[in-house]
Design a protein around this motif. Structure first.
Motif, PDB file in Angstrom:
ATOM      1  N   PRO A  25     -12.650  -0.832   3.635  1.00 24.14           N
ATOM      2  CA  PRO A  25     -13.118  -1.792   2.634  1.00 24.14           C
ATOM      3  C   PRO A  25     -13.652  -3.055   3.295  1.00 24.14           C
ATOM      4  N   PRO A  26     -14.584  -3.747   2.618  1.00 22.84           N
ATOM      5  CA  PRO A  26     -15.250  -4.896   3.232  1.00 22.84           C
ATOM      6  C   PRO A  26     -14.427  -6.180   3.228  1.00 22.84           C
ATOM      7  N   TYR A  27     -13.338  -6.220   2.490  1.00 25.65           N
ATOM      8  CA  TYR A  27     -12.479  -7.405   2.434  1.00 25.65           C
ATOM      9  C   TYR A  27     -11.069  -6.953   2.076  1.00 25.65           C
ATOM     10  N   PRO A  28     -10.053  -7.760   2.354  1.00 23.16           N
ATOM     11  CA  PRO A  28      -8.680  -7.318   2.119  1.00 23.16           C
ATOM     12  C   PRO A  28      -8.239  -7.437   0.656  1.00 23.16           C
ATOM     13  N   SER A  29      -7.412  -6.506   0.225  1.00 22.73           N
ATOM     14  CA  SER A  29      -6.733  -6.573  -1.058  1.00 22.73           C
ATOM     15  C   SER A  29      -5.352  -5.944  -0.899  1.00 22.73           C
ATOM     16  N   PHE A  30      -4.473  -6.235  -1.880  1.00 21.01           N
ATOM     17  CA  PHE A  30      -3.063  -5.898  -1.748  1.00 21.01           C
ATOM     18  C   PHE A  30      -2.532  -5.382  -3.084  1.00 21.01           C
ATOM     19  N   VAL A  31      -1.451  -4.605  -3.033  1.00 23.39           N
ATOM     20  CA  VAL A  31      -0.835  -4.091  -4.257  1.00 23.39           C
ATOM     21  C   VAL A  31       0.642  -4.443  -4.258  1.00 23.39           C
ATOM     22  N   ALA A  32       1.232  -4.451  -5.453  1.00 27.75           N
ATOM     23  CA  ALA A  32       2.672  -4.687  -5.576  1.00 27.75           C
ATOM     24  C   ALA A  32       3.433  -3.454  -5.113  1.00 27.75           C
ATOM     25  N   ARG A  33       4.570  -3.688  -4.469  1.00 26.41           N
ATOM     26  CA  ARG A  33       5.449  -2.604  -4.025  1.00 26.41           C
ATOM     27  C   ARG A  33       6.813  -2.766  -4.705  1.00 26.41           C
ATOM     28  N   TYR A  34       7.187  -1.757  -5.504  1.00 26.20           N
ATOM     29  CA  TYR A  34       8.498  -1.755  -6.133  1.00 26.20           C
ATOM     30  C   TYR A  34       9.516  -1.093  -5.208  1.00 26.20           C
ATOM     31  N   LYS A  35      10.775  -1.398  -5.432  1.00 26.61           N
ATOM     32  CA  LYS A  35      11.813  -0.666  -4.724  1.00 26.61           C
ATOM     33  C   LYS A  35      11.704   0.817  -5.095  1.00 26.61           C
ATOM     34  N   PRO A  36      11.912   1.723  -4.136  1.00 19.00           N
ATOM     35  CA  PRO A  36      11.792   3.155  -4.445  1.00 19.00           C
ATOM     36  C   PRO A  36      12.687   3.605  -5.592  1.00 19.00           C
ATOM     37  N   ALA A  37      13.788   2.905  -5.830  1.00 21.66           N
ATOM     38  CA  ALA A  37      14.699   3.283  -6.917  1.00 21.66           C
ATOM     39  C   ALA A  37      14.122   2.958  -8.296  1.00 21.66           C
ATOM     40  N   VAL A  38      13.102   2.111  -8.344  1.00 17.52           N
ATOM     41  CA  VAL A  38      12.498   1.753  -9.628  1.00 17.52           C
ATOM     42  C   VAL A  38      11.563   2.878 -10.062  1.00 17.52           C
ATOM     43  N   SER A  39      11.903   3.533 -11.165  1.00 21.28           N
ATOM     44  CA  SER A  39      11.091   4.654 -11.644  1.00 21.28           C
ATOM     45  C   SER A  39      10.171   4.263 -12.791  1.00 21.28           C
ATOM     46  N   ARG A  40      10.534   3.201 -13.521  1.00 20.77           N
ATOM     47  CA  ARG A  40       9.726   2.716 -14.641  1.00 20.77           C
ATOM     48  C   ARG A  40       9.699   1.198 -14.635  1.00 20.77           C
ATOM     49  N   VAL A  41       8.645   0.658 -15.217  1.00 23.51           N
ATOM     50  CA  VAL A  41       8.596  -0.767 -15.513  1.00 23.51           C
ATOM     51  C   VAL A  41       8.332  -0.918 -17.017  1.00 23.51           C
ATOM     52  N   PHE A 141      -4.460  -7.214  -5.932  1.00 25.49           N
ATOM     53  CA  PHE A 141      -4.464  -8.663  -5.734  1.00 25.49           C
ATOM     54  C   PHE A 141      -5.394  -9.036  -4.585  1.00 25.49           C
ATOM     55  N   SER A 142      -6.096 -10.145  -4.768  1.00 21.17           N
ATOM     56  CA  SER A 142      -6.955 -10.640  -3.693  1.00 21.17           C
ATOM     57  C   SER A 142      -6.155 -11.396  -2.646  1.00 21.17           C
ATOM     58  N   SER A 143      -4.935 -11.788  -2.998  1.00 18.26           N
ATOM     59  CA  SER A 143      -4.076 -12.537  -2.077  1.00 18.26           C
ATOM     60  C   SER A 143      -2.643 -12.037  -2.246  1.00 18.26           C
ATOM     61  N   PRO A 144      -1.872 -11.920  -1.143  1.00 15.62           N
ATOM     62  CA  PRO A 144      -0.537 -11.331  -1.253  1.00 15.62           C
ATOM     63  C   PRO A 144       0.580 -12.327  -1.544  1.00 15.62           C
ATOM     64  N   ASP A 145       0.260 -13.614  -1.633  1.00 15.16           N
ATOM     65  CA  ASP A 145       1.329 -14.614  -1.657  1.00 15.16           C
ATOM     66  C   ASP A 145       1.575 -15.250  -3.024  1.00 15.16           C
ATOM     67  N   ARG A 146       0.908 -14.756  -4.081  1.00 19.83           N
ATOM     68  CA  ARG A 146       1.172 -15.307  -5.409  1.00 19.83           C
ATOM     69  C   ARG A 146       1.089 -14.188  -6.441  1.00 19.83           C
ATOM     70  N   PRO A 147       2.180 -13.444  -6.633  1.00 21.97           N
ATOM     71  CA  PRO A 147       2.153 -12.358  -7.618  1.00 21.97           C
ATOM     72  C   PRO A 147       2.032 -12.902  -9.032  1.00 21.97           C
ATOM     73  N   GLU A 148       1.432 -12.103  -9.898  1.00 21.46           N
ATOM     74  CA  GLU A 148       1.299 -12.434 -11.322  1.00 21.46           C
ATOM     75  C   GLU A 148       1.698 -11.207 -12.127  1.00 21.46           C
ATOM     76  N   GLY A 149       2.029 -11.417 -13.406  1.00 20.41           N
ATOM     77  CA  GLY A 149       2.311 -10.314 -14.298  1.00 20.41           C
ATOM     78  C   GLY A 149       3.440  -9.439 -13.804  1.00 20.41           C
ATOM     79  N   VAL A 150       3.246  -8.132 -13.913  1.00 22.50           N
ATOM     80  CA  VAL A 150       4.308  -7.203 -13.559  1.00 22.50           C
ATOM     81  C   VAL A 150       4.669  -7.267 -12.082  1.00 22.50           C
ATOM     82  N   ALA A 151       3.750  -7.710 -11.237  1.00 21.56           N
ATOM     83  CA  ALA A 151       4.019  -7.768  -9.798  1.00 21.56           C
ATOM     84  C   ALA A 151       5.136  -8.744  -9.450  1.00 21.56           C
ATOM     85  N   VAL A 152       5.426  -9.691 -10.344  1.00 25.79           N
ATOM     86  CA  VAL A 152       6.501 -10.645 -10.080  1.00 25.79           C
ATOM     87  C   VAL A 152       7.855  -9.929 -10.016  1.00 25.79           C
ATOM     88  N   VAL A 153       8.015  -8.818 -10.738  1.00 25.60           N
ATOM     89  CA  VAL A 153       9.297  -8.105 -10.720  1.00 25.60           C
ATOM     90  C   VAL A 153       9.354  -7.060  -9.604  1.00 25.60           C
TER      91      VAL A 153
END
Length: 346
Positions: A25-41, A141-153
């Protein structure tokens, strides 16, 4: 470079990605990572609507739901936003997130009755809930240091991921897409329960929350965003709000996020319900309104390069039929998923 799909959800692909394995990819992006034990949100939208001056009952409702959030079993994170809908109703939406479905279920039963089980003078209230497995959900996410929405959990953020910056990346980030086309099935139906109206949607209904945060921008960048990008974004959001049904968008809300003191922040997000992920993809890839949004955003980012301080994110869910709940009390007929209804069940 990581895959957006976490290791414990990777499986043998029956459906191929849109890019080769060596794609960069031409620029960096990031995704939220849940604990493996989390099966649903859980993502639960609590809305209050009124027309004209805000009645005291609207403010009381907002205080009530905030108090319920603070009670035993309440969400790990919530935020609040406001907009005026297509019928001219001022609407405040408080969205809350859980990573423990059992905790949510215990908390939700009395809350649901308090929110849509009794009328409040001069206002309508609604609840829209999804409780998807993590395999039916993705973030970006375009940046990894400020989660929003569901990524906060979530537990945290990934490193740089591969599946972004190309058409089809959204689908490729959803773990279920490895084996399932996630095609929609059925049509929304209305179920009357006294004054309460429930919408039974259909399999593989799609939700997107797509946000913008310009709070870190300095004067020149802020002006560039607000003068050249935001108006084009608003035009596209208004199209989906007013005319989206014809292309598979059941309803769209373009909202300003509210700060803790109730003032309008320098954040916004669009939130919409779609018949399918495919319908959302078609709009994103080829509809003139999104082509203009994409063009304005690319021009903006090209001009600023790595110095751009605008933050962008989204979360997308493709929910099974039994992972959804839509309920409305004293709301106008085009509120939320009521706008999608074609069949009435007594």
């Amino acid at each position: 470079m990581e895959s957006a799909i976490p290791l414990h959800l990777e499986t043998t692909r029956m459906r191929h990605k849109r890019v080769p394995d060596d794609y960069q990819p031409p620029y960096p992006s990031f995704v939220a990572r849940y604990k493996p034990a989390v099966s649903r949100v859980v993502m639960a939208y609590f809305g209050v609507q009124y027309r004209g001056a805000a009645p005291s009952s609207a403010l009381e409702a907002l205080e009530d739901i905030a108090g319920m959030f603070a009670s035993e079993g309440g969400p790990s994170h919530w935020d609040r936003a406001r907009y005026v809908d297509q019928a001219g109703y001022d609407t405040t939406v408080t969205v809350a997130y859980w990573d423990d479905v059992a905790r949510f279920d215990a908390w939700f039963a009395p809350t649901r009755e308090a929110w849509t089980g009794r009328s409040r003078d001069g206002v309508g209230t609604f609840i829209e809930v999804l409780r998807p497995t993590v395999a039916r959900h993705e973030t970006l996410f375009s940046s990894p240091d400020r989660p929003e929405g569901v990524a906060v959990v979530a537990e945290g953020m990934s490193g740089e991921v591969q599946e972004h910056a190309y058409w089809g990346g959204m689908r490729d980030r959803i773990p279920l897409s490895q084996t399932d086309a996630m095609a929609p099935g059925g049509a929304p139906e209305l179920i009357r329960d006294g004054a309460r109206l429930r919408v039974k949607a259909h399999d593989n209904l799609c939700l997107i929350r797509s946000g913008q945060d310009w709070s870190d921008t300095e004067a020149s960048e802020r002006k560039l965003y607000l003068d050249n990008v935001e108006p084009v974004l608003r035009e596209g959001m208004d199209f989906l709000r007013d005319d989206g049904l014809a292309i598979g968008c059941y309803t769209n809300r373009y909202m300003k996020v509210l700060a803790a003191d109730g003032s309008v922040s320098e954040k916004s997000y669009g939130q919409s319900w779609w018949k399918s992920l495919a319908a959302l993809e078609r709009w994103a890839e080829s509809h003139p309104t999104h082509v203009r949004i994409f063009g304005a955003a690319m021009k903006y980012l090209s001009a600023l390069g790595p110095s751009a301080k605008l933050r962008l994110y989204h979360e997308v869910t493709v929910a099974a039929a039994d992972e959804q709940l839509f309920e409305y009390l004293n709301c106008h007929p085009k509120t939320g998923m009521l706008a999608a209804v074609v069949t009435v069940t007594a």
